[in-house]
Motif scaffolding. Sequence first.
Motif, PDB file in Angstrom:
ATOM      1  N   MET A   1       0.986  -1.175  -0.019  1.00 49.40           N
ATOM      2  CA  MET A   1       0.039   0.001  -0.205  1.00 49.40           C
ATOM      3  C   MET A   1       0.826   1.046   0.010  1.00 49.40           C
ATOM      4  N   LEU A   2       2.010   1.386   0.937  1.00 49.67           N
ATOM      5  CA  LEU A   2       2.630   2.376   0.841  1.00 49.67           C
ATOM      6  C   LEU A   2       3.629   2.587  -0.353  1.00 49.67           C
ATOM      7  N   SER A   3       3.932   1.597  -0.949  1.00 47.86           N
ATOM      8  CA  SER A   3       4.655   1.922  -2.475  1.00 47.86           C
ATOM      9  C   SER A   3       3.779   2.221  -3.315  1.00 47.86           C
ATOM     10  N   ILE A   4       2.365   1.885  -3.396  1.00 43.33           N
ATOM     11  CA  ILE A   4       1.430   2.268  -4.446  1.00 43.33           C
ATOM     12  C   ILE A   4       1.149   3.916  -4.180  1.00 43.33           C
ATOM     13  N   LEU A   5       0.985   4.292  -2.732  1.00 39.82           N
ATOM     14  CA  LEU A   5       0.975   5.637  -2.548  1.00 39.82           C
ATOM     15  C   LEU A   5       2.242   6.452  -2.972  1.00 39.82           C
ATOM     16  N   GLY A   6       3.394   6.039  -2.650  1.00 38.93           N
ATOM     17  CA  GLY A   6       4.491   6.676  -3.068  1.00 38.93           C
ATOM     18  C   GLY A   6       4.919   6.897  -4.474  1.00 38.93           C
ATOM     19  N   PHE A   7       4.601   5.904  -5.060  1.00 37.89           N
ATOM     20  CA  PHE A   7       5.051   5.735  -6.587  1.00 37.89           C
ATOM     21  C   PHE A   7       3.628   6.820  -7.163  1.00 37.89           C
ATOM     22  N   SER A   8       2.654   6.695  -6.722  1.00 35.76           N
ATOM     23  CA  SER A   8       1.480   7.458  -7.152  1.00 35.76           C
ATOM     24  C   SER A   8       1.569   9.020  -6.775  1.00 35.76           C
ATOM     25  N   THR A   9       2.446   9.162  -5.899  1.00 35.42           N
ATOM     26  CA  THR A   9       2.954  10.630  -5.599  1.00 35.42           C
ATOM     27  C   THR A   9       3.921  10.993  -6.552  1.00 35.42           C
ATOM     28  N   ILE A  10       4.832  10.436  -6.697  1.00 33.15           N
ATOM     29  CA  ILE A  10       5.927  10.768  -7.775  1.00 33.15           C
ATOM     30  C   ILE A  10       5.322  10.777  -9.316  1.00 33.15           C
ATOM     31  N   ILE A  11       4.631   9.974  -9.561  1.00 34.08           N
ATOM     32  CA  ILE A  11       3.811  10.141 -11.024  1.00 34.08           C
ATOM     33  C   ILE A  11       3.017  11.241 -11.109  1.00 34.08           C
ATOM     34  N   LEU A  12       2.265  11.481 -10.171  1.00 35.22           N
ATOM     35  CA  LEU A  12       1.409  12.612 -10.123  1.00 35.22           C
ATOM     36  C   LEU A  12       2.137  13.890 -10.204  1.00 35.22           C
ATOM     37  N   PHE A  13       3.315  14.149  -9.295  1.00 41.09           N
ATOM     38  CA  PHE A  13       4.178  15.222  -9.511  1.00 41.09           C
ATOM     39  C   PHE A  13       4.744  15.416 -10.798  1.00 41.09           C
ATOM     40  N   MET A  14       5.291  14.398 -11.385  1.00 35.90           N
ATOM     41  CA  MET A  14       5.855  14.542 -12.589  1.00 35.90           C
ATOM     42  C   MET A  14       4.961  14.943 -13.660  1.00 35.90           C
ATOM     43  N   PHE A  15       3.779  14.102 -13.639  1.00 35.17           N
ATOM     44  CA  PHE A  15       2.696  14.544 -14.522  1.00 35.17           C
ATOM     45  C   PHE A  15       2.305  16.156 -14.582  1.00 35.17           C
ATOM     46  N   LEU A  16       2.160  16.582 -13.574  1.00 33.90           N
ATOM     47  CA  LEU A  16       1.855  18.022 -13.088  1.00 33.90           C
ATOM     48  C   LEU A  16       2.871  18.893 -13.634  1.00 33.90           C
ATOM     49  N   VAL A  17       4.027  18.696 -13.493  1.00 35.02           N
ATOM     50  CA  VAL A  17       5.208  19.656 -13.780  1.00 35.02           C
ATOM     51  C   VAL A  17       5.479  19.558 -15.199  1.00 35.02           C
ATOM     52  N   MET A  18       5.531  18.038 -15.755  1.00 34.14           N
ATOM     53  CA  MET A  18       5.665  18.002 -17.299  1.00 34.14           C
ATOM     54  C   MET A  18       4.636  18.378 -18.263  1.00 34.14           C
ATOM     55  N   THR A  19       3.379  18.480 -17.906  1.00 29.31           N
ATOM     56  CA  THR A  19       2.297  19.066 -18.619  1.00 29.31           C
ATOM     57  C   THR A  19       2.158  20.434 -18.448  1.00 29.31           C
ATOM     58  N   ASN A  20       2.893  21.073 -17.418  1.00 34.03           N
ATOM     59  CA  ASN A  20       2.802  22.513 -17.009  1.00 34.03           C
ATOM     60  C   ASN A  20       1.362  23.071 -16.437  1.00 34.03           C
TER      61      ASN A  20
ATOM     62  N   LEU B   1      -1.454  15.224  -0.908  1.00 32.49           N
ATOM     63  CA  LEU B   1      -2.788  14.437  -1.319  1.00 32.49           C
ATOM     64  C   LEU B   1      -2.860  13.010  -0.878  1.00 32.49           C
ATOM     65  N   PHE B   2      -1.698  12.260  -1.442  1.00 30.74           N
ATOM     66  CA  PHE B   2      -1.419  10.944  -1.240  1.00 30.74           C
ATOM     67  C   PHE B   2      -1.336  10.681   0.401  1.00 30.74           C
ATOM     68  N   ALA B   3      -0.758  11.512   1.107  1.00 37.30           N
ATOM     69  CA  ALA B   3      -0.399  11.264   2.548  1.00 37.30           C
ATOM     70  C   ALA B   3      -2.169  11.089   3.262  1.00 37.30           C
ATOM     71  N   VAL B   4      -2.982  12.147   2.763  1.00 39.84           N
ATOM     72  CA  VAL B   4      -4.142  12.237   3.457  1.00 39.84           C
ATOM     73  C   VAL B   4      -4.650  10.924   2.882  1.00 39.84           C
ATOM     74  N   ILE B   5      -4.900  10.548   1.674  1.00 41.89           N
ATOM     75  CA  ILE B   5      -5.484   9.227   1.296  1.00 41.89           C
ATOM     76  C   ILE B   5      -5.039   7.971   2.079  1.00 41.89           C
ATOM     77  N   GLY B   6      -3.644   8.214   2.364  1.00 45.94           N
ATOM     78  CA  GLY B   6      -3.247   7.031   3.286  1.00 45.94           C
ATOM     79  C   GLY B   6      -3.400   7.020   4.743  1.00 45.94           C
ATOM     80  N   GLY B   7      -4.033   7.962   5.086  1.00 43.16           N
ATOM     81  CA  GLY B   7      -4.486   8.355   6.444  1.00 43.16           C
ATOM     82  C   GLY B   7      -3.347   8.773   7.459  1.00 43.16           C
ATOM     83  N   PHE B   8      -2.485   9.645   6.846  1.00 43.35           N
ATOM     84  CA  PHE B   8      -1.464  10.458   7.665  1.00 43.35           C
ATOM     85  C   PHE B   8      -1.935  11.706   8.020  1.00 43.35           C
TER      86      PHE B   8
END
Length: 438
Positions: free
Chosen positions: A1-20, A34-41
């Motif tokens: 679960m933590l890996s999915i949240l972590g990779f999702s964080t990175i993918i979202l960040f890259m997507f937002l930056v690279m698509t401006n 966003l994903f920390a909140v989803i993960g309950g933190f």
Amino acid sequence: MLSILGFSTIILFMFLVMTNLMSAFVAIIVSPILFAVIGGFGNELGSMMLEGIKLVAPTAVLLLFAVLYFGIMMNAGLFDPVSRKILKIAKGDPVKIVIGTAILSLLVALDGDGTTSYMIICSALLPIYKRIGINPLVLATIAVMSLGTISGMTPWGGAATRAISVLGLDSTEYFKPLIPAILCGSAWIILTAYVMGRLERKRIGIIHLEKVEQEMAASQEMAATIAEGKPANSKLIWFNFLLTLALMIALVLGLAPLPILFIVGFVIALSFNHPNLAEQKSVIKENASHAVPVVMLVLGAGIFTGILSETKMVDSMASDLLRIIPDSFGPFFTIIVGLISLPLSFLMSNDAFFFGALPVLAQSASEYGIHPIEIARAGVIGQPLHSMGPTSAPLWVLLELVRRDLGQFQRYALIPVTILSIMFIVFALITGAISIAW
């Protein structure tokens, strides 16, 4: 679960930056929250972010005052005598002019700001290139190699600053072992300039110009005012040279932490070059425009790192990544990171690579007993290639100045810049900046 949240964080960040869709500063904060909140933190986010900011605070201070210091040095025309001497010696010989271009580019790149560096170099040298008939792509290639080496790898440059901040490293420990490799890389750039100069000399010969010195003086006057739009303060050239030399010696000897050295150096430089209080305020305001955006990114990186580290997302991602890499490849992980950094740096923005991919690579390397500081050094090896990639904003300024399109430049520069990057891996291994974990 933590890996999915972590990779999702990175993918979202890259997507937002690279698509401006978002600026890097906004994306690097929004994505992990966003994903920390989803993960309950959610209840722990405040302390996590504060821990990350504490981690990067020294790097933010270093970057702020290093940019301010070199801004004063550029305004004061510290490197003008060097460029004038280079051009005076070179006359109409393409070999000497291109070698001089390499030397000047390496010096000017200390400023850390790519756009300003390119404008100064082109203002000083492009008129001479055009008059003699040297291909402007030679100047562009040498400038890109120099910026990727000096600005990309020094701890006050953008890329290294990101690596140091996101991995929570000490800038002095990062930089000192890398200095020999940077010097070797600089020598390689000068050697490359010699080869390019020989090819241009063979093509056009030696052009004897009667007005070289007049053109040189005019172009240097333009270069002196390009950064701030006003004449350089050239009365304190020797003082500024000795101050900068003393600062570099203190840095190498480790007499004090880098942030402290640059704070003291900036105060001395400001007091002597601009003793008038109103002028000091103006200079700080003008040069701060280069520093503030990157300092904001460093603090944002602290929040990003704090959340991913404290939630253990990075640990989980690293464990999953290790399952993919054969154990026999483990000792060579720094070399693997160096090679990976070449295409990724070319294709990705520095924000996406250093804030997204590098922390995962560093955590994976720790499983093989490799310190994150070596991963940081290996990660910046791709910076010469990043400087010629489409995500490098200053490159578009350079292309406009030399009146060439991206395709023309990349076809011309790809081979020498790639060779430089590969040689950096060799230099880093030889000098001990990175190592094989036998």
